[in-house]
Enzyme design. Structure first.
Site, mmCIF file in Angstrom:
data_model
loop_
_atom_site.group_PDB
_atom_site.id
_atom_site.type_symbol
_atom_site.label_atom_id
_atom_site.label_comp_id
_atom_site.label_asym_id
_atom_site.label_seq_id
_atom_site.Cartn_x
_atom_site.Cartn_y
_atom_site.Cartn_z
ATOM 1 N N HIS B 60 0.826 -1.207 0.000
ATOM 2 C CA HIS B 60 0.000 0.000 0.000
ATOM 3 C C HIS B 60 0.860 1.256 0.000
ATOM 4 C CE1 HIS B 60 0.157 1.014 4.388
ATOM 5 N NE2 HIS B 60 0.228 -0.286 4.565
ATOM 6 N N ASP B 163 5.915 1.808 6.874
ATOM 7 C CA ASP B 163 4.623 1.135 6.685
ATOM 8 C C ASP B 163 3.827 1.998 5.713
ATOM 9 O OD1 ASP B 163 2.143 -0.019 6.833
ATOM 10 O OD2 ASP B 163 1.781 0.494 8.926
ATOM 11 N N GLU B 192 -5.093 2.040 2.565
ATOM 12 C CA GLU B 192 -5.072 0.846 3.417
ATOM 13 C C GLU B 192 -5.195 1.214 4.881
ATOM 14 O OE1 GLU B 192 -3.229 -2.478 5.791
ATOM 15 O OE2 GLU B 192 -2.714 -0.350 5.734
ATOM 16 N N GLU B 193 -4.696 2.396 5.237
ATOM 17 C CA GLU B 193 -4.575 2.759 6.653
ATOM 18 C C GLU B 193 -5.889 3.182 7.301
ATOM 19 O OE1 GLU B 193 -2.232 2.114 8.509
ATOM 20 O OE2 GLU B 193 -0.392 2.013 7.333
ATOM 21 N N HIS B 304 3.977 3.890 12.479
ATOM 22 C CA HIS B 304 2.935 4.892 12.735
ATOM 23 C C HIS B 304 3.470 6.025 13.611
ATOM 24 C CE1 HIS B 304 -0.787 2.379 11.472
ATOM 25 N NE2 HIS B 304 0.283 2.012 10.791
#
Lengths: 332, 336
Positions: B60, B163, B192-193, B304
């Protein structure tokens, strides 16, 4: 150098309390001279008529941390030197100042996926904050090594943001005072004093030892002040000029002269009421020898003791202009 | 490949344009066809030597980010996370709000009269140096991003958005350097998140894949704060293979194939030992006619947040493993 550039240059240098050499040397380079003192400070003398002596003081040290414990495998625990708020630390790059040089690391925070709901957002204290230096030469790190946040200054609109602007902003105002004085007439011998060891909070050894040595007729201490609203007090504001202190630890006549001088020269200024201790080097300088008359001038600063302190370069310049005129107009 | 550029590009969920354009530019000369679908997924197709099986690789493009929710009278900006971000990571940090720099300041420790137990977004503001509302040119709905510079130190890399830009980077390298056995779709998914129904939810309907491998930057947690039994993965131990995560039990045939290929080539690997979090594997398995999917991840500490840490040897081993899977018939055989 412009005020903005000077602020950025000095914010970029690391000098936690007790380890201020790099800052003193940087300032000496900018000024093109100056004498180092026993406690690591720097004095730059501007010759006057030799009839009297005034010192203007700003501290060069910044808040920092130290390595308190090894956790093994490249991880370390930290503690504070000066008022570091642990809430500011998670997710920062840091520098460890070891005997073998700078070792880089990060203070991480566990990903939200692995954080139980009750711990999300929960403030961590120093014993829960971990320095991760696994990516570096972590074997060089020893307990007691100083640690600073690794952050570069930037422009924030017309303002400047970065670490250690407390009190590098004051240092810049001293450098600028020298420039303003070049265009003015004055009788005083002026000592620019870049002192050490303010942030550990007691006694102002860096500044008071120099005040003792110089045996001054009067002095100005330049520090920064909180530009947030404090309940019950008028708010000192960014962009509104130097905050001229008034209170029992500040010489009343010097205060009045400073306000008159500001008015005479159209310098925007604010009055900061300090009914108790000022929490700056003012008290230490004042108690030097048989007493030294002091004035405290503060540059308004937002988010004090964070890596994103904010000052307005105009306030720094106006602080310098005020000091230069005051020195020029005070009778010897 | 291009990990620094990919890490530093801003690209939140729904705002993946810069990342998409970058990958498209770098991949186009190495594949047969590239297109962007209606939900913003970038798909690069590479024809295989053989027909009869369609493999998808999915990484992603979006990172966790913030969005400006209000312009306040004092010129400060209120903001909310887009994706899961603990508010503790943003205190005292610099953010890029569109093209404007901002800082998340905090009340000085000197005037914190009462003990603060918890940080929450409602108490945080972005300061862009404006003193009142009419000086602010930023509009509500603007995305805000961490500003971390990517750096490599020894075997490690530090940066934001690993990520899943590390997955994008591995996938891009595989697209450029591999010769797939079967038709392969290199998919860079959007959104995606923000939960399970992001861009990847339409992939199966459009592409009709037979199997997919999801490439991720996943949680590590291998730090002293957690007992080792609570770790998810360990940096330096090789690609992490997932057996189950939120919303999907990995197809056992794919799981076992990944491991046997790793063993055959003596590529170090590890199990992802925690089941928290989810990936686009859910979308591949449960949308359209559905296809079995596996998940291979590069372990990353502190995801994150503005400063994630990963191991570059894990990156290399993940690349080797994925390339080997793309260049072998093993996945197809396992699913026959």
């Amino acid at each position: 150098m412009t005020t903005e550039k000077l602020l950025m240059e000095l914010s970029s240098v690391d000098g936690p309390t007790g380890y201020e050499d790099a800052v003193a040397e940087k300032i000496r380079e900018i000024l093109g001279g100056g004498e180092r003192t026993k406690l690591g400070g720097l004095i730059y003398k501007i010759e006057g008529s030799g009839k009297g002596r005034v010192g203007i003081f700003a501290h060069i040290d910044e808040i920092g941390m130290l390595v308190s414990k090894k956790a093994g495998n490249g991880f370390f625990y930290l503690d504070t030197v000066g008022g570091v708020d642990p809430k500011l630390l998670p997710s920062s790059k840091v520098k460890v100042l070891t005997k073998k040089g700078v070792v880089r690391g990060v203070i991480g925070i566990i990903a939200p996926h692995l954080t139980p709901p009750e711990k999300k957002g929960k403030v961590q204290e120093f014993d829960e904050i971990v320095l991760d230096a696994t990516m570096s030469d972590w074997q060089s790190i020893e307990v007691g090594d100083r640690v600073v946040v690794d952050v570069k200054p930037s422009k924030l609109g017309e303002l400047v943001t970065g670490k250690a602007l407390d009190d590098r902003a004051g240092c810049v105002s001293l450098i600028k005072t020298k420039e303003f004085l070049e265009k003015l007439r004055y009788d005083w011998d002026v000592y620019l004093v870049f002192s050490t060891r303010e942030e550990h909070g007691f006694g102002s050894p860096g500044a008071s030892s120099i005040a003792y040595e110089l045996d001054l007729d009067w002095a100005i201490v330049v520090d920064v002040t909180i530009a947030e609203k404090v309940e019950g007090y008028e708010q000192m504001k960014i962009g509104e000029g130097p905050a001229i202190g008034i209170g029992p630890f500040i010489d009343k006549e010097l205060h009045e002269k400073a306000v008159e001088t500001a008015k005479r020269h159209g310098i925007k200024h604010q009055i900061e009421v300090l009914p108790m201790r000022t929490g700056t080097d003012n008290e230490g300088v004042r108690a030097a020898r048989t007493g030294t008359r002091t004035l405290l001038i503060s540059i308004p600063l937002k988010y004090m003791h964070t890596p994103v302190e904010v000052v307005d370069p105009k306030d720094v310049e106006e602080t310098a202009r005020l000091m230069a005129h005051l020195i020029s107009e005070m009778e010897v | 490949m291009y990990l620094k550029e990919l890490s530093e590009l801003p690209g939140g969920s729904g705002d993946e344009g810069k990342v998409r354009d970058f990958i498209k530019e770098k991949i186009k000369d190495y594949v047969d066809k590239v297109w962007v679908d209606r939900l913003g997924n970038l798909v690069a197709f590479k024809k295989g030597k053989k027909e009869g099986f369609k493999l998808g690789l999915v990484a992603h493009m979006d990172e966790v980010s913030f969005m400006i929710t209000a312009i306040n009278d004092d010129g400060s900006l209120s903001f909310a996370p887009v994706g899961g971000i603990d508010p503790r990571v943003v205190v005292g940090k610099t953010l890029k709000v569109g093209d404007t720099l901002g800082v998340v300041g905090y009340k000085p420790i000197h005037i914190q009269r009462e003990k603060i137990e918890k940080i929450s977004y409602k108490d945080l503001r972005i300061d862009i140096g404006a003193r009142k509302k009419d000086e602010v040119k930023v509009k509500v709905g603007t995305y805000a991003y961490f500003t971390t510079t990517y750096e490599e130190m020894g075997d490690y890399a530090i940066g934001k958005a690993f990520d899943d830009r590390v997955g994008c980077s591995v996938e891009l390298k595989v697209a450029v350097e591999s010769t797939p056995v079967y038709d392969t779709y290199f998919i860079f998914s959007s959104q995606e998140e923000i939960g399970p129904m992001g861009g990847a939810s339409i992939l199966m309907e459009g592409l009709g894949l037979d199997a997919a491998l999801i490439l991720e930057g996943t949680t590590a947690g291998d730090i002293p704060e957690l007992e080792s039994y609570k770790w998810a993965t360990h940096l330096g131990n090789g690609p992490a293979i997932t057996f189950f995560h939120s919303g999907y039990v990995i197809d056992e045939r794919i799981f076992k194939t990944i491991i046997s290929v790793a063993k055959d080539l003596s590529i170090p690997y590890q199990m992802k030992m925690r089941t928290a979090g989810g990936t686009d594997a859910r979308n591949i398995a449960s949308r359209g006619k559905g296809a079995p999917a596996g998940v291979i991840s590069v372990p990353c500490r502190y995801i994150h947040s503005p400063v994630s840490v990963m191991n570059l040897k894990d990156y290399d081993n993940t690349f080797k493993l994925v390339k080997a899977l793309v260049e072998s018939e093993s996945l197809r055989k396992a699913l026959d």
